[in-house]
Design an enzyme around this catalytic site. Sequence first.
Site, mmCIF file in Angstrom:
data_model
loop_
_atom_site.group_PDB
_atom_site.id
_atom_site.type_symbol
_atom_site.label_atom_id
_atom_site.label_comp_id
_atom_site.label_asym_id
_atom_site.label_seq_id
_atom_site.Cartn_x
_atom_site.Cartn_y
_atom_site.Cartn_z
ATOM 1 N N ASP A 50 9.202 2.623 1.916
ATOM 2 C CA ASP A 50 8.026 3.357 2.384
ATOM 3 C C ASP A 50 7.879 3.055 3.881
ATOM 4 O OD1 ASP A 50 5.491 4.106 3.194
ATOM 5 O OD2 ASP A 50 4.505 3.505 1.329
ATOM 6 N N LYS A 64 2.330 9.955 8.291
ATOM 7 C CA LYS A 64 1.631 9.496 9.488
ATOM 8 C C LYS A 64 2.149 10.083 10.812
ATOM 9 C CE LYS A 64 -1.057 5.739 7.771
ATOM 10 N NZ LYS A 64 -0.766 5.065 6.526
ATOM 11 N N PHE A 83 0.856 -1.196 0.000
ATOM 12 C CA PHE A 83 0.000 0.000 0.000
ATOM 13 C C PHE A 83 0.880 1.229 0.000
ATOM 14 C CE2 PHE A 83 -2.397 3.512 1.761
ATOM 15 C CZ PHE A 83 -3.538 3.465 0.975
HETATM 16 C C1 LIG Z 1 -0.953 5.336 5.113
HETATM 17 C C2 LIG Z 1 0.089 4.898 4.175
HETATM 18 C C3 LIG Z 1 0.337 5.602 2.967
HETATM 19 C C4 LIG Z 1 -0.519 6.755 2.512
HETATM 20 O O1 LIG Z 1 -0.455 7.846 3.361
HETATM 21 P P1 LIG Z 1 -1.546 9.043 3.189
HETATM 22 O O2 LIG Z 1 -1.077 10.072 4.179
HETATM 23 O O3 LIG Z 1 -2.884 8.462 3.529
HETATM 24 O O4 LIG Z 1 -1.472 9.504 1.794
HETATM 25 C C5 LIG Z 1 1.374 5.163 2.172
HETATM 26 N N1 LIG Z 1 2.129 4.106 2.517
HETATM 27 C C6 LIG Z 1 1.927 3.417 3.661
HETATM 28 C C7 LIG Z 1 2.816 2.263 3.994
HETATM 29 C C8 LIG Z 1 0.889 3.775 4.515
HETATM 30 O O5 LIG Z 1 0.667 3.067 5.618
#
Ligand SMILES: *Cc1c(COP(=O)(O)O)cnc(C)c1O
Length: 387
Positions: free
Chosen positions: A210, A239, A123
């Site tokens: 990420d 986050k 994700f």
């Molecule tokens: C939440 C998340 C995103 C996206 O972040 P947003 O602030 O909602 O755009 C991307 N990568 C990972 C691993 C995430 O947990």
Amino acid sequence: MSTYQRLPVTFVRGDGARLWDTAGNEYLDALSGISVCNLGHAHPAVTSTLCEQAGRLIHTSNLYGIASQEALGDVLTELAGMDKVFFANSGAEANEAAIKLARLYGHQRGIKAPAIVVMESSFHGRTLATLSATGSRKAQAGFEPLVQGFVRVPFGDLDALAAVAANQSDVVAVLAEPIQGEGGVNVPPSDYLPGVRELCDERGWLMILDEIQTGMARTGRPFAYQHHDFKPDVMTLAKALGNGVPIGACLAQGAAAELFGPGNHGSTFGGNPLSSAVALTVCREISTGQLWEQAARLGNRIKQGLLAALDDVDGVQEVRGCGLMIGIQLDRPCGTLVLQAMQRGLLINVTADSVIRLLPPLIIDDAQADQLIQTVGSIVRDFLTAT
Ligand SMILES: *Cc1c(COP(=O)(O)O)cnc(C)c1O
């Protein structure tokens, strides 16, 4: 617009790991707004920084110097062992910056259609490029045509990555979460990330991690890759970086840190005085080491406690995770547990249909950790013995 299926509750106040709803009911928060409020709710240092900075200066623009952004850049790159950082406002945007870096890297090496290797069940966000990088057909369906230039492989499989290296000459980078969050708290084999680093070095690919969910002390280190002794070329954060104030970051080291020049990328809000001041406070709180040690210790306590509580229950396939990022894999869909836990004063999440995901604030205490074990243990036991 109805993009969310919301639970029937509204919170009005928080304190540490506790939340209160409109009717005055108290909850233990084991989700932290999806790994955002790692320092807990209404953290005194975050609140005072926010109030003080709001009273002085909220926004000027990246056309001018921004003292708190520069200070944050110094502290954050030091904590991460990286050279440079670009500030955005969300995780998806931080990943957009990383994807653009990878493409620029490819073009500078004469590759006209650079490809990025991404993972199944990953994700990376909801913008078109990050949605295209995300390994979920459900999230992508209806939004075609997707952005080109991604090659997908199974997560945790070094042979699959080596096969791409052998067969495809236009690859410039690998993008992966160190531990997949939305995909089900999937922890790769311990030799996987070091193996990806090695292959990236061999091929001249950028290794992009990420760490939007795993970063900021969640897994028991400031960043999850610090469980190993390598560095990625690029790392994205969002986050928990602002503990709830929107801010994202794309960090880079080595050649990747020198790719962007004036005009290549930008953001109106990114790294503004307000969000930077708050993120600076968050980084300072984390850099003392206490929080990631606490995440490691309590993560073990909760994992061991859950294993003991659910030892004899059929249908619990695995309790896994790292630090305070914990998944309980059941043998069946279990989305209904979210409401059942809420009715017992506990906020949890279910992801990938059958994985209970726990992401409590890193400031929870031993008694709260034990309350979490006890409540989750009993709702899972009731659920699996009744169905
Ligand atoms: C939440 C998340 C995103 C996206 O972040 P947003 O602030 O909602 O755009 C991307 N990568 C990972 C691993 C995430 O947990």
